[in-house]
Design an enzyme around this catalytic site. Structure first.
Site, short mmCIF file in Angstrom:
data_model
loop_
_atom_site.label_atom_id
_atom_site.label_comp_id
_atom_site.label_asym_id
_atom_site.label_seq_id
_atom_site.Cartn_x
_atom_site.Cartn_y
_atom_site.Cartn_z
N HIS A 40 0.79 -1.24 0.00
CA HIS A 40 0.00 0.00 0.00
C HIS A 40 0.83 1.29 0.00
O HIS A 40 0.77 2.10 0.94
CB HIS A 40 -0.92 0.03 1.23
CG HIS A 40 -2.15 -0.82 1.11
ND1 HIS A 40 -3.08 -0.67 0.11
CD2 HIS A 40 -2.61 -1.84 1.89
CE1 HIS A 40 -4.07 -1.55 0.29
NE2 HIS A 40 -3.80 -2.27 1.35
N HIS A 96 -7.05 -4.47 -4.01
CA HIS A 96 -6.92 -3.06 -4.40
C HIS A 96 -6.43 -2.89 -5.83
O HIS A 96 -6.36 -1.75 -6.30
CB HIS A 96 -6.03 -2.30 -3.42
CG HIS A 96 -6.77 -1.89 -2.19
ND1 HIS A 96 -7.44 -0.68 -2.07
CD2 HIS A 96 -7.01 -2.56 -1.04
CE1 HIS A 96 -8.01 -0.61 -0.89
NE2 HIS A 96 -7.78 -1.74 -0.24
MN LIG Z 1 -6.38 -6.32 0.89
#
Ligand SMILES: [Mn+2]
Length: 266
Positions: A40, A96
């Site tokens: 992320h 994502h």
């Molecule tokens: Mn995830």
């Protein structure tokens, strides 16, 4: 790391044919593997892993963008690593890596602001080429979320194929979204909603047995220690992003079995 549209476009456009040639569920054989959970936008974790892990393969379990400060740098760094060492670096798809999530959680806005309107389409094209899971040394299943309801085995998941810019198949969707829970037997409703499920010990054991595998590695949940074993060590969660108030970790699978290292100790 300075990123213009030219460098981003080159990384994505060169990665697309390379990733397209990989199976929906990878079969990876090597002496050892390092397994990396969600990053992320955590470029520092990605750099540490790529620069300090020697030997063996490195398998990233997805969720490269949204939320963090270096989302674009992180995914481009990973694609360039894949291009440099295609048989050593493996990039799986997380929940994502979809247009739908990027619209809500930031990556669409980051790409559009920094590279101009229209540039995001590069990534929507890229996502549909990413593998949705893997099997390491015929014994360890690797997937972002976990066991999906409605699939007997990892081969059944593989038969669904790679997905478009969103996760259209509900089994593949669950493989990238589901979470394990001790005390649950089969499947149950997930607090995440939206088609995700939780799965318990019996669901995991049946899936492993039908797949001919011993254990499953997944990411997706920021566990406090960076890693967590459930169901007597048949399932491990690993989380590698430093922005969740947890201690990011990576897993190693080698001749001596499974071990863990903190990213800050690499
Ligand atoms: Mn995830």
């Amino acid at each position: 790391m300075s990123l213009g549209l030219g460098r981003v476009r080159r990384a994505v456009e060169e990665a697309i044919p390379l990733l397209s040639a990989e199976s929906a569920v990878l079969e990876i054989e090597a002496s050892s593997a390092v397994v990396v959970g969600d990053t992320h936008g955590d470029l520092e974790t990605t750099e540490r892993v790529l620069e300090r892990i020697g030997g063996g393969v490195i398998i990233f379990l997805g969720d490269y963008v949204d939320r963090g400060p270096y989302q674009l740098e992180n995914i481009v760094r990973l694609l360039e690593a894949k291009l440099d060492e295609p048989k050593r670096i493996y990039l799986l798809r997380g929940n994502h890596e979809t247009r739908e999530m990027n619209m809500y959680y930031g990556f669409y806005e980051v790409v559009s602001r920094r590279l101009g309107p229209g540039a995001y389409g590069l990534f929507a094209n890229l996502y549909s080429t990413l593998p949705i899971g893997g099997v390491f040394n015929r014994s360890t299943i690797l997937v972002h979320g976990g066991v999906p309801e409605g699939a007997d085995s990892i081969r059944d998941v593989a038969s669904r194929g790679k997905q478009g810019e969103d996760l259209e198949d509900e089994v593949v969707f669950q493989a990238l979204w589901n979470d394990p829970r001790e005390g649950v037997d089969g499947f149950g409703p997930s607090p995440r909603g939206g088609g995700a499920r939780i799965f318990g010990r019996r669901a995991l054991e049946r899936f492993l047995e039908a797949s001919g595998c011993e254990r499953l590695f997944r990411a997706h949940e920021p566990v406090p220690a960076g890693y967590e074993a459930l169901f007597g060590g048949k399932l491990y969660t690993v989380f590698s992003c430093r922005f969740y108030g947890i201690r990011p970790a990576v897993a190693e699978i080698g001749a001596g079995g499974v071990s863990f290292r903190y990213v800050d100790d690499l």
